[in-house]
Design a protein around this motif. Structure first.
Motif, PDB file in Angstrom:
ATOM      1  N   ILE A   1       0.234 -12.232  29.361  1.00  0.00           N
ATOM      2  CA  ILE A   1       1.098 -13.143  28.608  1.00  0.00           C
ATOM      3  C   ILE A   1       0.225 -13.973  27.663  1.00  0.00           C
ATOM      4  N   ALA A   2       0.725 -14.201  26.456  1.00  0.00           N
ATOM      5  CA  ALA A   2      -0.007 -14.987  25.465  1.00  0.00           C
ATOM      6  C   ALA A   2       0.988 -15.756  24.606  1.00  0.00           C
ATOM      7  N   VAL A   3       0.546 -16.909  24.115  1.00  0.00           N
ATOM      8  CA  VAL A   3       1.366 -17.735  23.222  1.00  0.00           C
ATOM      9  C   VAL A   3       0.595 -17.939  21.931  1.00  0.00           C
ATOM     10  N   SER A   4       1.243 -17.642  20.807  1.00  0.00           N
ATOM     11  CA  SER A   4       0.594 -17.816  19.513  1.00  0.00           C
ATOM     12  C   SER A   4       1.660 -18.057  18.442  1.00  0.00           C
ATOM     13  N   GLY A   5       1.462 -19.077  17.643  1.00  0.00           N
ATOM     14  CA  GLY A   5       2.367 -19.345  16.526  1.00  0.00           C
ATOM     15  C   GLY A   5       3.812 -19.524  16.923  1.00  0.00           C
ATOM     16  N   GLY A   6       4.064 -20.149  18.075  1.00  0.00           N
ATOM     17  CA  GLY A   6       5.428 -20.379  18.520  1.00  0.00           C
ATOM     18  C   GLY A   6       6.114 -19.160  19.114  1.00  0.00           C
ATOM     19  N   THR A   7       5.353 -18.100  19.405  1.00  0.00           N
ATOM     20  CA  THR A   7       5.918 -16.895  19.997  1.00  0.00           C
ATOM     21  C   THR A   7       5.190 -16.555  21.301  1.00  0.00           C
ATOM     22  N   VAL A   8       5.960 -16.287  22.329  1.00  0.00           N
ATOM     23  CA  VAL A   8       5.403 -15.829  23.605  1.00  0.00           C
ATOM     24  C   VAL A   8       5.462 -14.302  23.604  1.00  0.00           C
ATOM     25  N   THR A   9       4.329 -13.666  23.932  1.00  0.00           N
ATOM     26  CA  THR A   9       4.266 -12.206  24.045  1.00  0.00           C
ATOM     27  C   THR A   9       3.922 -11.854  25.487  1.00  0.00           C
ATOM     28  N   ILE A  10       4.783 -11.060  26.104  1.00  0.00           N
ATOM     29  CA  ILE A  10       4.612 -10.679  27.509  1.00  0.00           C
ATOM     30  C   ILE A  10       4.510  -9.162  27.591  1.00  0.00           C
ATOM     31  N   ASN A  11       3.397  -8.678  28.095  1.00  0.00           N
ATOM     32  CA  ASN A  11       3.223  -7.248  28.336  1.00  0.00           C
ATOM     33  C   ASN A  11       3.568  -6.951  29.785  1.00  0.00           C
ATOM     34  N   PHE A  12       4.294  -5.844  30.008  1.00  0.00           N
ATOM     35  CA  PHE A  12       4.642  -5.480  31.380  1.00  0.00           C
ATOM     36  C   PHE A  12       4.764  -3.971  31.501  1.00  0.00           C
ATOM     37  N   ILE A  13       4.727  -3.504  32.745  1.00  0.00           N
ATOM     38  CA  ILE A  13       4.860  -2.080  33.027  1.00  0.00           C
ATOM     39  C   ILE A  13       6.084  -1.841  33.898  1.00  0.00           C
ATOM     40  N   GLY A  14       6.611  -0.622  33.813  1.00  0.00           N
ATOM     41  CA  GLY A  14       7.749  -0.187  34.619  1.00  0.00           C
ATOM     42  C   GLY A  14       7.676   1.310  34.777  1.00  0.00           C
ATOM     43  N   ALA A  15       8.757   1.918  35.212  1.00  0.00           N
ATOM     44  CA  ALA A  15       8.793   3.372  35.356  1.00  0.00           C
ATOM     45  C   ALA A  15       8.752   4.028  33.978  1.00  0.00           C
ATOM     46  N   ALA A  16       8.040   5.151  33.880  1.00  0.00           N
ATOM     47  CA  ALA A  16       7.875   5.827  32.588  1.00  0.00           C
ATOM     48  C   ALA A  16       9.193   6.323  32.013  1.00  0.00           C
ATOM     49  N   SER A  17      10.179   6.567  32.864  1.00  0.00           N
ATOM     50  CA  SER A  17      11.463   7.099  32.406  1.00  0.00           C
ATOM     51  C   SER A  17      12.394   6.023  31.860  1.00  0.00           C
ATOM     52  N   GLU A  18      12.051   4.758  31.998  1.00  0.00           N
ATOM     53  CA  GLU A  18      12.947   3.679  31.593  1.00  0.00           C
ATOM     54  C   GLU A  18      12.834   3.376  30.103  1.00  0.00           C
ATOM     55  N   GLN A  19      13.949   2.891  29.557  1.00  0.00           N
ATOM     56  CA  GLN A  19      14.016   2.497  28.158  1.00  0.00           C
ATOM     57  C   GLN A  19      13.815   0.983  28.051  1.00  0.00           C
ATOM     58  N   ALA A  20      13.352   0.531  26.910  1.00  0.00           N
ATOM     59  CA  ALA A  20      13.176  -0.908  26.708  1.00  0.00           C
ATOM     60  C   ALA A  20      14.489  -1.660  26.915  1.00  0.00           C
ATOM     61  N   SER A  21      15.596  -1.020  26.566  1.00  0.00           N
ATOM     62  CA  SER A  21      16.909  -1.666  26.709  1.00  0.00           C
ATOM     63  C   SER A  21      17.333  -1.829  28.170  1.00  0.00           C
ATOM     64  N   ASP A  22      16.599  -1.226  29.102  1.00  0.00           N
ATOM     65  CA  ASP A  22      16.918  -1.381  30.527  1.00  0.00           C
ATOM     66  C   ASP A  22      16.488  -2.736  31.066  1.00  0.00           C
ATOM     67  N   PHE A  23      15.670  -3.480  30.301  1.00  0.00           N
ATOM     68  CA  PHE A  23      15.083  -4.723  30.781  1.00  0.00           C
ATOM     69  C   PHE A  23      15.638  -5.926  30.032  1.00  0.00           C
ATOM     70  N   THR A  24      15.609  -7.070  30.716  1.00  0.00           N
ATOM     71  CA  THR A  24      16.000  -8.345  30.120  1.00  0.00           C
ATOM     72  C   THR A  24      14.932  -9.372  30.457  1.00  0.00           C
ATOM     73  N   LEU A  25      14.510 -10.152  29.474  1.00  0.00           N
ATOM     74  CA  LEU A  25      13.599 -11.260  29.725  1.00  0.00           C
ATOM     75  C   LEU A  25      14.428 -12.482  30.089  1.00  0.00           C
ATOM     76  N   VAL A  26      14.142 -13.073  31.242  1.00  0.00           N
ATOM     77  CA  VAL A  26      14.854 -14.277  31.678  1.00  0.00           C
ATOM     78  C   VAL A  26      13.846 -15.413  31.826  1.00  0.00           C
ATOM     79  N   SER A  27      14.334 -16.647  31.688  1.00  0.00           N
ATOM     80  CA  SER A  27      13.427 -17.791  31.742  1.00  0.00           C
ATOM     81  C   SER A  27      14.080 -18.965  32.454  1.00  0.00           C
ATOM     82  N   SER A  28      13.222 -19.884  32.889  1.00  0.00           N
ATOM     83  CA  SER A  28      13.675 -21.113  33.551  1.00  0.00           C
ATOM     84  C   SER A  28      12.646 -22.207  33.280  1.00  0.00           C
ATOM     85  N   SER A  29      13.074 -23.450  33.264  1.00  0.00           N
ATOM     86  CA  SER A  29      12.144 -24.562  33.054  1.00  0.00           C
ATOM     87  C   SER A  29      11.391 -24.923  34.336  1.00  0.00           C
ATOM     88  N   THR A  30      11.843 -24.403  35.489  1.00  0.00           N
ATOM     89  CA  THR A  30      11.153 -24.627  36.766  1.00  0.00           C
ATOM     90  C   THR A  30      10.986 -23.288  37.475  1.00  0.00           C
TER      91      THR A  30
END
Length: 199
Positions: A133-162
């Motif tokens: 994970i990295a933060v630069s210029g007001g943008t958070v970039t998160i790299n992650f891995i999953g199953a090779a058969s999955e599509q990017a649309s299969d995932f959702t980024l969720v967040s919380s303040s705590t």
């Protein structure tokens, strides 16, 4: 009377019986007894969960009598830690065999039983794992891995303040990638946010 049934993951090899690695949860003569669930691994040997068959049934989440086994194995790159669960309660830990990928899933018995056992709603899933994970210029970039058969649309980024708060879809998030390697980007202007990848 002999009982032997379990769910398990076996290591990569020509045959699962090569036992290059194994992660097992269930009843077996090699566990504590024929009434208490146990777990086994190549690296950690045998462990007693302390959960009896009667307690597992009584502890079923919806009072249906069905109970849930879970084996959660981290990637070798993340340390290869393993956790065993019965009805969502952790009952044991071990670790994977270094250098051995998991290849086979097993459920049932490898010898004759004097009882019937039923399995339902079986799934084997690769849990999305954040690798950077990295933060630069007001943008958070998160790299992650999953199953090779999955599509990017299969995932959702969720967040919380705590960290233990309520997680909801992160506004403006975009997820790209394929073949098991993915990247999520999201604008940020909050003083602090915690992120998870949800399938």
């Amino acid at each position: 009377m002999p009982l032997n049934y379990y769910v398990g993951l076996y290591g990569d090899s020509a045959s699962p019986t090569d036992n290059t690695d194994y992660l097992l949860l269930g009843l077996s003569p090699t566990f504590a007894d024929f009434n208490t669930y146990g777990y086994r691994s190549r690296t950690g040997g045998t462990g007693n969960t302390g959960v009896t068959r009667t307690a597992a049934i009584a502890g079923s989440a919806d009072a249906s009598g069905w109970f849930k086994f879970t084996i959660q194995a981290d990637s070798l790159a993340k340390g290869g830690q393993v956790r065993f669960y019965i009805n969502n309660s952790q009952v044991g830990t071990t670790s994977r065999q270094p250098g051995v990928s998991l290849r086979y899933f097993f459920m049932g018995s490898q010898s004759k039983n004097h009882e019937f056992f039923w399995f339902d709603d079986v799934s084997v899933v690769a849990i999305p794992e954040i690798t950077g994970i990295a933060v630069s210029g007001g943008t958070v970039t998160i790299n992650f891995i999953g199953a090779a058969s999955e599509q990017a649309s299969d995932f959702t980024l969720v967040s919380s303040s705590t960290v233990n708060g309520v997680y909801s879809p992160a506004a403006g998030a975009n997820i790209t990638g394929s073949g098991g390697s993915y990247q999520a980007t999201v604008p940020t202007n909050d003083p602090g946010q915690f992120y998870r990848i949800r399938r």
